[in-house]
Write a protein that holds these residues in place. Structure first.
Motif: not given
Length: 304
Positions: A32-33, A42-43, A48-50
């Motif tokens: 996750c960035q 996918n998340f 919760g970021q894509k």
């Protein structure tokens, strides 16, 4: 050639009933960035970021502009496309819980109303409306509904909720049909009606597509045969005509009746509105009885 057409039609019918596939595929691990968590999917389960969020590009610009209208995550154009090609199946998916890929119907109706209003104002100089509107107290609501098409269609179509629930509640399909579900059914259909009504400013025959789409939608949604769908829908429309006539009559002034019958206007209006209500109740009761009888026959046939 005939076999090729039949195969295409069979595939189209299969797509109408089930257009999406949710088969889970193996995915690589993402980092996750935003929070730095490593995950598969996918998340990000933490923030919760894509997972596929990349660099800022023109796609990012388009998505942010679309977010102004609230249509960045679920495509309104895709929902409208499905509403034209598989209206009954789309509505049934929505009211049975498959809502992730469907655009919110009330928001869609209001956005479509804004677009249709702008479109009508642009083409009005080229296609002038020659109809003359009657004056009177009873026409005030219809003038307001014309100026506020989204809310107007929502209110007008809400009259169909109760008749639809009474006459279609024992349908072979759509076991989740209830009065709140009936609200969303009419919202989707109002969106279609609004689009066809706007197109009728240019192409007069487009408005004839509305009853055809209503029959197709109710047939796909509730599962009755075409004749069973048509007579139930015709009964619902008869109730709407009676209700609209009653409302228009009550809103109009009747000084001539008061003078001739030597009765107060409000009493005359109440008596005639009550007569309309009796006709509506009798129509719905007969339709309800036939629906129950049809359901009993179907259940008896299935037990054999």
């Amino acid at each position: 050639m005939a076999i090729h057409i039949k195969e295409r039609y069979r595939r189209f019918r299969a797509w109408q009933e089930s257009p999406l596939s949710y088969t889970m595929q193996e995915e690589k691990t993402h980092c996750c960035q935003n929070c730095g968590l490593e995950f598969a999917g996918n998340f990000c389960p933490c923030c919760g970021q894509k997972a596929t969020l990349g660099k800022v590009n023109w796609t990012s610009v388009r998505e942010n502009v679309m977010e102004i209208w609230g249509i960045g995550t679920r495509s309104m154009s895709y929902t409208l496309w499905q509403l034209f090609l598989r209206p009954g199946y789309l509505i049934r998916d929505y009211i049975e819980g498959k809502r992730q890929v469907s655009f919110p119907p009330v928001k869609m109706l209001l956005i479509v109303a804004i677009i249709c209003t702008l479109f009508s104002n642009l083409i009005k100089p080229f296609f002038p409306d020659e109809t003359v509107q009657a004056e009177g107290t009873g026409m005030d609501f219809f003038k307001w509904a014309e100026n506020n098409q989204g809310w107007g269609m929502l209110i007008l179509s809400s009259v169909l909720i109760l008749p639809t629930w009474i006459l279609f509640r024992y349908s072979p399909r759509c076991s989740a049909h209830s009065l709140p579900a009936g609200f969303f059914i009419q919202v989707f259909l109002s969106t279609l009606t609004l689009i066809f009504g706007t197109l009728s400013d240019m192409y007069r025959y487009t408005l004839w597509m509305v009853p055809i789409y209503y029959v197709i939608t109710y047939h796909q949604l509730f599962g009755y045969g075409f004749w069973g769908t048509i007579w139930r829908l015709a009964t619902c429309l008869l109730v709407i005509v009676l209700v609209a006539s009653s409302v228009a009559f009550v809103l109009e002034d009747l000084p001539q009746l008061e003078a001739e019958k030597n009765m107060p206007v409000w009493l005359i209006k109440a008596m005639i509105a009550g007569l309309f209500a009796v006709f509506c109740a009798a129509t719905l009761a007969i339709g309800y009885g036939i629906s129950r009888w049809t359901q009993a026959r179907r259940l008896k046939k299935n037990k054999r």
